[in-house]
Design a protein around this motif. Sequence first.
Motif, mmCIF file in Angstrom:
data_model
loop_
_atom_site.group_PDB
_atom_site.id
_atom_site.type_symbol
_atom_site.label_atom_id
_atom_site.label_comp_id
_atom_site.label_asym_id
_atom_site.label_seq_id
_atom_site.Cartn_x
_atom_site.Cartn_y
_atom_site.Cartn_z
ATOM 1 N N PRO A 81 0.799 -1.234 0.000
ATOM 2 C CA PRO A 81 0.000 0.000 0.000
ATOM 3 C C PRO A 81 0.829 1.282 0.000
ATOM 4 C CG PRO A 81 -1.002 -1.606 1.441
ATOM 5 C CD PRO A 81 0.303 -2.207 0.997
ATOM 6 N N GLY A 82 1.871 1.333 0.815
ATOM 7 C CA GLY A 82 2.686 2.540 0.870
ATOM 8 C C GLY A 82 3.435 2.809 -0.419
ATOM 9 N N THR A 83 3.920 1.739 -1.053
ATOM 10 C CA THR A 83 4.628 1.891 -2.320
ATOM 11 C C THR A 83 3.679 2.343 -3.412
ATOM 12 O OG1 THR A 83 6.138 0.116 -1.658
ATOM 13 C CG2 THR A 83 6.156 0.752 -3.967
ATOM 14 N N TRP A 84 2.484 1.760 -3.409
ATOM 15 C CA TRP A 84 1.496 2.168 -4.415
ATOM 16 C C TRP A 84 1.125 3.636 -4.256
ATOM 17 C CZ3 TRP A 84 -0.251 0.633 -8.907
ATOM 18 C CH2 TRP A 84 -1.407 1.254 -9.422
ATOM 19 N N GLU A 85 0.989 4.065 -3.033
ATOM 20 C CA GLU A 85 0.608 5.454 -2.781
ATOM 21 C C GLU A 85 1.604 6.416 -3.419
ATOM 22 O OE1 GLU A 85 -1.645 8.610 -1.633
ATOM 23 O OE2 GLU A 85 -2.173 6.470 -1.502
ATOM 24 N N GLY A 86 2.894 6.049 -3.361
ATOM 25 C CA GLY A 86 3.910 6.935 -3.898
ATOM 26 C C GLY A 86 4.299 6.674 -5.338
ATOM 27 N N SER A 87 3.991 5.483 -5.852
ATOM 28 C CA SER A 87 4.495 5.120 -7.178
ATOM 29 C C SER A 87 3.431 4.617 -8.148
ATOM 30 C CB SER A 87 5.586 4.052 -7.033
ATOM 31 O OG SER A 87 6.658 4.522 -6.255
ATOM 32 N N THR A 96 -8.318 7.315 -12.543
ATOM 33 C CA THR A 96 -8.077 6.699 -11.238
ATOM 34 C C THR A 96 -6.785 5.898 -11.260
ATOM 35 O OG1 THR A 96 -9.331 4.689 -11.792
ATOM 36 C CG2 THR A 96 -10.552 6.515 -10.779
ATOM 37 N N ARG A 97 -6.157 5.772 -10.096
ATOM 38 C CA ARG A 97 -4.994 4.903 -9.917
ATOM 39 C C ARG A 97 -5.462 3.718 -9.093
ATOM 40 N NH1 ARG A 97 -0.535 6.855 -6.906
ATOM 41 N NH2 ARG A 97 -2.058 7.770 -5.501
ATOM 42 N N ASP A 98 -5.638 2.592 -9.759
ATOM 43 C CA ASP A 98 -6.255 1.432 -9.118
ATOM 44 C C ASP A 98 -5.271 0.264 -9.095
ATOM 45 O OD1 ASP A 98 -7.837 -0.615 -8.192
ATOM 46 O OD2 ASP A 98 -9.387 -0.411 -9.742
ATOM 47 N N VAL A 99 -4.824 -0.115 -7.906
ATOM 48 C CA VAL A 99 -3.849 -1.195 -7.784
ATOM 49 C C VAL A 99 -4.407 -2.524 -8.274
ATOM 50 C CG1 VAL A 99 -4.473 -1.904 -5.432
ATOM 51 C CG2 VAL A 99 -2.090 -2.127 -6.208
ATOM 52 N N SER A 108 2.620 0.812 -13.741
ATOM 53 C CA SER A 108 3.229 1.285 -12.498
ATOM 54 C C SER A 108 4.450 0.455 -12.132
ATOM 55 C CB SER A 108 2.206 1.236 -11.358
ATOM 56 O OG SER A 108 1.145 2.138 -11.587
#
Length: 314
Positions: A81-87, A96-99, A108
Amino acid sequence: MAVTAMTIQGNPAVGGKPTSVENRVKPGSVPAQYERIINAWGNECDAISPRILAAQIKQESNFNPKAVSPAGAKGIAQFMPGTWEGSGIDGNKDGTRDVWDPEDAIPSAARYMCKLSKKLEGVSGDKTRLALAGYNSGEGAVKKYRGIPPYSETEKYVATIMKSAASMGQPVSNQSKVVVDAVNYASRQIGKDYVWGGNGDQDGGFDCSGLTKAAFAQAGVTIPRVANDQYAHLESQGALVEKGDLQLGDLVFFSQKKKRGKAGPRDIDHVGIYIGRGHFLDAPRTGAKIRIEPMWWDTYMGAGRVYPDDTQQA
């Protein structure tokens, strides 16, 4: 000489940089719905390639967009989650940015690998392996150990991806420049309209034989305009090939009449370009886009190999 992933029917546009035939993944080596995204984004920087990106996604989730790891990594590219938030990026530009969306997560992953590679420029070693190690264990660990960290999981991760990537690329070392140029030209037309009688952008698109003629014209070779004449031309040159000997760039021929009974060479009504692993590139029919699809074996009539105009088959 570059293949660009473009919009096709049922598949949203993808970004990224052009991908040469030599470098893209083999058709069938990744799920079809991800092939163009991987080919497009796999050349985001020189630390990665389509085959590396494909092997990495396979290792992370086996192409499962709903994967969740025990540690909490999510999606097809297994972002924390933290990596996705920044990258994480909006790869398909839908706002939208959807993991969980592969069209965001795969781009990404490519972008993040490039980001890691840039940050690890001061560390000695192969930039691809270092970026993979950073993806698995973190940038800090790679910097701390001045190379791939001595973690069994990370060492295995890097080794597995490099080995897998070696088997996922499209081999063209034994193909002529003519074939590479023709396939690259045809691939750049993916997503354009089928137009009966069409010979290119001046007509709003291509029909099947218009595309194959234009592709080989781009490579400096002249072939007839109509599908059954192309077959006859290759037959006259002794350039027909057996089904089991198909190679990248071979012209493959079809006839709908075969479904209704016996069909001969003059009944050929469709042609495309074989690209490997049971797939071909073609301009299919009115209302469809130029695309890559599985071979139509039920209507298959044969294949031929196009040689440079100034050489003869040995």
